[in-house]
Design an enzyme around this catalytic site. Sequence first.
Site, PDB file in Angstrom:
ATOM      1  N   HIS A   1      22.288 -38.564 -34.492  1.00 34.61           N
ATOM      2  CA  HIS A   1      22.910 -37.242 -34.446  1.00 34.61           C
ATOM      3  C   HIS A   1      23.101 -36.786 -32.999  1.00 34.61           C
ATOM      4  O   HIS A   1      22.174 -36.232 -32.406  1.00 34.61           O
ATOM      5  CB  HIS A   1      22.023 -36.240 -35.184  1.00 34.61           C
TER       6      HIS A   1
ATOM      7  N   HIS B   1      27.930 -34.151 -35.826  1.00 39.16           N
ATOM      8  CA  HIS B   1      26.587 -33.828 -36.330  1.00 39.16           C
ATOM      9  C   HIS B   1      25.766 -35.101 -36.536  1.00 39.16           C
ATOM     10  O   HIS B   1      24.640 -35.195 -36.065  1.00 39.16           O
ATOM     11  CB  HIS B   1      26.640 -33.052 -37.652  1.00 39.16           C
TER      12      HIS B   1
ATOM     13  N   GLU C   1       3.960 -20.466 -51.545  1.00 40.58           N
ATOM     14  CA  GLU C   1       3.087 -21.644 -51.519  1.00 40.58           C
ATOM     15  C   GLU C   1       3.509 -22.650 -50.458  1.00 40.58           C
ATOM     16  O   GLU C   1       2.661 -23.229 -49.772  1.00 40.58           O
ATOM     17  CB  GLU C   1       3.068 -22.305 -52.903  1.00 40.58           C
TER      18      GLU C   1
ATOM     19  N   HIS D   1       2.702 -22.177 -67.001  1.00 41.24           N
ATOM     20  CA  HIS D   1       1.513 -22.202 -66.143  1.00 41.24           C
ATOM     21  C   HIS D   1       0.602 -23.396 -66.423  1.00 41.24           C
ATOM     22  O   HIS D   1      -0.489 -23.477 -65.870  1.00 41.24           O
ATOM     23  CB  HIS D   1       0.722 -20.900 -66.310  1.00 41.24           C
TER      24      HIS D   1
HETATM   25  C1  LIG Z   1      15.170 -30.174 -46.335  1.00 46.94           C
HETATM   26  C2  LIG Z   1      16.355 -30.902 -45.791  1.00 46.94           C
HETATM   27  N1  LIG Z   1      17.511 -30.865 -46.454  1.00 46.94           N
HETATM   28  C3  LIG Z   1      18.577 -31.553 -46.000  1.00 46.94           C
HETATM   29  C4  LIG Z   1      18.484 -32.307 -44.865  1.00 46.94           C
HETATM   30  C5  LIG Z   1      19.663 -33.143 -44.404  1.00 46.94           C
HETATM   31  N2  LIG Z   1      20.253 -32.544 -43.190  1.00 46.94           N
HETATM   32  C6  LIG Z   1      19.918 -32.949 -41.975  1.00 46.94           C
HETATM   33  S1  LIG Z   1      20.651 -32.068 -40.765  1.00 46.94           S
HETATM   34  C7  LIG Z   1      21.484 -31.120 -41.907  1.00 46.94           C
HETATM   35  C8  LIG Z   1      22.407 -30.030 -41.470  1.00 46.94           C
HETATM   36  C9  LIG Z   1      21.790 -29.257 -40.440  1.00 46.94           C
HETATM   37  O1  LIG Z   1      22.653 -28.405 -39.803  1.00 46.94           O
HETATM   38  P1  LIG Z   1      22.099 -27.715 -38.520  1.00 46.94           P
HETATM   39  O2  LIG Z   1      20.702 -27.360 -38.742  1.00 46.94           O
HETATM   40  O3  LIG Z   1      23.035 -26.628 -38.185  1.00 46.94           O
HETATM   41  O4  LIG Z   1      22.121 -28.847 -37.426  1.00 46.94           O
HETATM   42  P2  LIG Z   1      23.370 -29.214 -36.498  1.00 46.94           P
HETATM   43  O5  LIG Z   1      24.426 -29.746 -37.385  1.00 46.94           O
HETATM   44  O6  LIG Z   1      23.775 -27.974 -35.824  1.00 46.94           O
HETATM   45  O7  LIG Z   1      22.825 -30.252 -35.593  1.00 46.94           O
HETATM   46  C10 LIG Z   1      21.153 -31.505 -43.190  1.00 46.94           C
HETATM   47  C11 LIG Z   1      21.720 -30.892 -44.400  1.00 46.94           C
HETATM   48  C12 LIG Z   1      17.250 -32.306 -44.193  1.00 46.94           C
HETATM   49  N3  LIG Z   1      17.046 -33.020 -43.094  1.00 46.94           N
HETATM   50  N4  LIG Z   1      16.224 -31.583 -44.657  1.00 46.94           N
END
Ligand SMILES: Cc1ncc(C[n+]2csc(CCOP(=O)(O)OP(=O)(O)O)c2C)c(N)n1
Length: 671
Positions: free
Chosen positions: A28, A264, A411, A473
């Site tokens: 990334h 990204h 939680e 529960h």
């Molecule tokens: C809990 C979770 N859900 C989904 C992902 C997959 N994922 C990684 S980065 C991302 C998008 C993140 O966008 P942002 O935080 O704005 O990062 P940027 O694109 O600006 O680097 C996703 C959906 C993850 N790593 N963790």
Amino acid sequence: MSTNATNLAANNIRILAASMVEKAKSGHPGGAMGGADFINVLYSEFLQYDPQNPSWIGRDRFFLDPGHMAPMLYAQLALTGKYTLDELAQLRQWGSPTTGHPEFEIARGVENTSGPLGQGHSYAVGAAIAAKFLAAHTGNPTFEKETIYAYISDGGVQEEISQGSARIAGVLGLDNLVMFYDSNDIQLSTETKAVMNEDTAAKYRALGWEVIEINGNDADQIRKALAQAKAVKGKPALIIGKCIMGKGALKEDGSSYERNCKTHGAPLGGDAYKNTIKNLGGDPENPFVIFPEVKELYVKRAEELKKIVADRYAEEKAWASANADKAAQLTEWFSGKAPKIDWSKVQQKDNDATRNASAACLSVLAEQVPNMICASADLSNSDKTDGFLKKTTAFTKGDFSGAFFQAGVAELTMACCCIGMALHGGVIPACGTFFVFSDYMKPAVRMAALMQLPVKFIWTHDAFRVGEDGPTHEPVEQEAQIRLMEKLKNHKGQNSMLVLRPADAQETTAAWKLAMENTATPTALILSRQNINNLPAGNDYSQAAKGAYIVAGSDNNPDVILVASGSEVSTLVAGAELIRKDGKKVRIVSVPSEGLFRSQSKDYQKSILPAGVKKFGLTAGLPVNLQGLVPESEGAVWGLESFGFSAPYKVLDEKLGFTAENVYNQVKKLF
Ligand SMILES: Cc1ncc(C[n+]2csc(CCOP(=O)(O)OP(=O)(O)O)c2C)c(N)n1
Ligand SMILES: [Mg+2]
């Protein structure tokens, strides 16, 4: 600070990050390039740490939430000497320390594993609580000076946990917490505006934060914002930096490749990569370089840190000489060693619910383990963490002299805060809720297991015997689910988690002892709501440490072996009485942890559960809980395969077959 050198260093980070991803053909680059200015100003001007002693207890800590921005962190840590350029060039390769997402390694300056968005900044909240606790409980001035920095992105803000973490930080007035929000309007598959139209600044202000809004790519604004955020008293600070995704990136035709979702999660690629590196002042043929001016910048920072750290050490030393006992205690707390506990002080009542037995243990732990922090998600009087609370007070804004953390109904937030406390070090966190809601915590449990953190999870109301509350529960599949973590090995090859379901009050003490002695992995305690008859007199509870053992009163050369954990063991004891009337010899085996049992020698395992002897298992969860111990060829498992029902638990016992009579009837079928 020379603006030129600062901006050059940020570009250096961008070049390294983009090049790592390019070489790995995976990763990334965009976010990393956007956040470079912030992380560079933080590390070159603000973050206080000892380059010679990465585990210095009073260091500032940096918690990354978006683990996909690993290249930014690695590049930054290469500038501070924690990674070599060769290691950067090995991003995401087998055996390389530059793993796809950062993995907790204090020696390299990685304070947390990150990847599941939302958790990273929540650990920071927990770490900030730990720092406040240590300041209040030791008086060591170093903890007052410590700042916890968190870095969050759009994904982290969107994750529901950010609400819980922000609430806690606001309510507790964590002014040692400074969070940077990399607001670049871009995420993985869309622009952020497609999914989010909240006023994030207003939201955090409403939750009690100081919010500062800046251009996140302007070093001067970042510097001023960090200084301002550090000075805030009585509340946490959020710096919202508008950043440019892929800052400096160019496409293959030389046009801008900024603010583009494509950067990204994919290499810039070919000519786009080359144009970008040139644009940033690097050499695409030889990109893994630290510019001389940047080296100089960080040498200068290292010199400044020497002085800063020397002053802090002097201050710590002065405190230690004036408080020798406390200083020795603090060293012990940070050693990670198990605390010494006089378990004979635990007074158990006969035939008690194991949640009450846990309260008896917690009461003693509150007295004997001064660095233990216990939490509950608004169930302290039900999950019986109030055994701990009765001996202390809950944290409030400005007062961390107690040791109880009321997390509210959150939680996952609670679990992540406890993980953050463990990451900070110096404290032993435990947290409680109903077992059925372990579902809400599983993502954090997995991370605690991956990071090998000895957080204690206290889960009560462990079966359908919750009764009247009904199936919402009544945990049924939860035990099977959480025990999977016992089968999963951590990086050291150990069971990644210890999961204990004690059979009566005394075995609960034994389980808590194992939990406190387990400094290597998280531990779960699965406890009953309802009373449980004591196991037969003479039971050797120390055997619980083997994971499974023969309960007192068992016969030699048994015709049948009855196997269970938790409250079902006492049902087997009652059933055995009936079976014996038919002249059969019966052994009863309590298995508080199959994972622990499987870690014993094969000989021991065979001595407890010899092959070829008929076996019967009883579990209030899915039959799979015991199928590894009771092979189909040797017997049967009676379990629950529905969500459960709403009724008084004694009625449910009858209806669902959790009675001595049914044990007798089912065992009879085996002969
Ligand atoms: C809990 C979770 N859900 C989904 C992902 C997959 N994922 C990684 S980065 C991302 C998008 C993140 O966008 P942002 O935080 O704005 O990062 P940027 O694109 O600006 O680097 C996703 C959906 C993850 N790593 N963790
Ligand atoms: Mg983003």
